[in-house]
Design a protein around this motif. Sequence first.
Motif, PDB file in Angstrom:
ATOM      1  N   ASP A  86       0.799  -1.212   0.000  1.00 23.24           N
ATOM      2  CA  ASP A  86       0.000   0.000   0.000  1.00 23.24           C
ATOM      3  C   ASP A  86       0.836   1.269   0.000  1.00 23.24           C
ATOM      4  N   GLY A  87       2.152   1.128  -0.028  1.00 28.23           N
ATOM      5  CA  GLY A  87       2.993   2.307  -0.066  1.00 28.23           C
ATOM      6  C   GLY A  87       3.126   2.996   1.266  1.00 28.23           C
ATOM      7  N   ASN A  88       2.527   2.436   2.301  1.00 31.53           N
ATOM      8  CA  ASN A  88       2.597   3.060   3.615  1.00 31.53           C
ATOM      9  C   ASN A  88       3.380   2.229   4.600  1.00 31.53           C
ATOM     10  N   ALA A  89       4.129   1.257   4.118  1.00 27.79           N
ATOM     11  CA  ALA A  89       4.893   0.384   5.002  1.00 27.79           C
ATOM     12  C   ALA A  89       5.913   1.155   5.817  1.00 27.79           C
ATOM     13  N   ASP A  90       6.425   2.240   5.249  1.00 27.10           N
ATOM     14  CA  ASP A  90       7.432   3.007   5.967  1.00 27.10           C
ATOM     15  C   ASP A  90       6.792   4.062   6.861  1.00 27.10           C
ATOM     16  N   GLY A  91       5.501   4.271   6.745  1.00 24.47           N
ATOM     17  CA  GLY A  91       4.813   5.282   7.518  1.00 24.47           C
ATOM     18  C   GLY A  91       5.157   6.662   7.005  1.00 24.47           C
ATOM     19  N   LYS A 132      10.366  -0.083  -4.516  1.00 24.08           N
ATOM     20  CA  LYS A 132      10.610  -1.464  -4.938  1.00 24.08           C
ATOM     21  C   LYS A 132       9.373  -1.909  -5.708  1.00 24.08           C
ATOM     22  N   VAL A 133       9.616  -2.383  -6.927  1.00 21.39           N
ATOM     23  CA  VAL A 133       8.528  -2.790  -7.812  1.00 21.39           C
ATOM     24  C   VAL A 133       8.819  -4.215  -8.261  1.00 21.39           C
ATOM     25  N   MET A 134       7.874  -5.126  -7.993  1.00 18.87           N
ATOM     26  CA  MET A 134       8.066  -6.525  -8.337  1.00 18.87           C
ATOM     27  C   MET A 134       7.047  -6.975  -9.377  1.00 18.87           C
ATOM     28  N   GLY A 135       7.523  -7.829 -10.287  1.00 22.43           N
ATOM     29  CA  GLY A 135       6.654  -8.366 -11.324  1.00 22.43           C
ATOM     30  C   GLY A 135       7.209  -9.677 -11.829  1.00 22.43           C
ATOM     31  N   ARG A 180      -0.536   4.978  -8.596  1.00 24.72           N
ATOM     32  CA  ARG A 180      -0.400   4.515  -9.976  1.00 24.72           C
ATOM     33  C   ARG A 180       0.128   3.085 -10.035  1.00 24.72           C
ATOM     34  N   LEU A 181       1.092   2.760  -9.163  1.00 26.48           N
ATOM     35  CA  LEU A 181       1.617   1.394  -9.129  1.00 26.48           C
ATOM     36  C   LEU A 181       0.510   0.400  -8.795  1.00 26.48           C
ATOM     37  N   ARG A 182      -0.400   0.800  -7.940  1.00 25.61           N
ATOM     38  CA  ARG A 182      -1.527  -0.058  -7.546  1.00 25.61           C
ATOM     39  C   ARG A 182      -2.387  -0.410  -8.754  1.00 25.61           C
ATOM     40  N   VAL A 213       3.197  -6.869  -9.575  1.00 20.91           N
ATOM     41  CA  VAL A 213       2.645  -7.870  -8.663  1.00 20.91           C
ATOM     42  C   VAL A 213       2.649  -7.351  -7.230  1.00 20.91           C
ATOM     43  N   TYR A 214       3.718  -6.642  -6.877  1.00 21.34           N
ATOM     44  CA  TYR A 214       3.859  -6.121  -5.504  1.00 21.34           C
ATOM     45  C   TYR A 214       4.764  -4.906  -5.546  1.00 21.34           C
ATOM     46  N   TYR A 215       4.591  -4.015  -4.594  1.00 21.58           N
ATOM     47  CA  TYR A 215       5.448  -2.836  -4.512  1.00 21.58           C
ATOM     48  C   TYR A 215       5.603  -2.425  -3.063  1.00 21.58           C
ATOM     49  N   LEU A 216       6.720  -1.788  -2.792  1.00 24.19           N
ATOM     50  CA  LEU A 216       7.010  -1.258  -1.440  1.00 24.19           C
ATOM     51  C   LEU A 216       7.546   0.143  -1.591  1.00 24.19           C
TER      52      LEU A 216
END
Length: 105
Positions: free
Chosen positions: A4-9, A33-36, A94-96, A102-105
């Motif tokens: 959700d892009g909020n992992a780091d707060g 970090k963008v995973m696919g 946008r990544l969402r 597949v996943y992003y951080l």
Amino acid sequence: MKGDGNADGATQGGGDGQENKPLIEYPTVYTFKVMGRQAPDFADYVRGLFRALMGTEISPDSIREQPSSKGTYVSLSVSVYLLSEEHRRSIYARLRQEQRVVYYL
């Protein structure tokens, strides 16, 4: 499942009425970090996506690629210069929406 892009707060503060302080001070270089799925064009695809989001060319030196242990997926670390929290959040939004991500951080 996507991050959700909020992992780091985005802010820090106690529940005791203290003012929230941003954990990230802008402007800053921020790494997404963008995973696919592993594909020959995935890095170029992500680079083009960030080019559109940033409004400028993304240097190949700003992207690091790490394949998964079985080679099915690839993780890209993309470092960009951000001016605001709003910009960071708009990139995560946008990544969402991207089906190849597949996943992003």
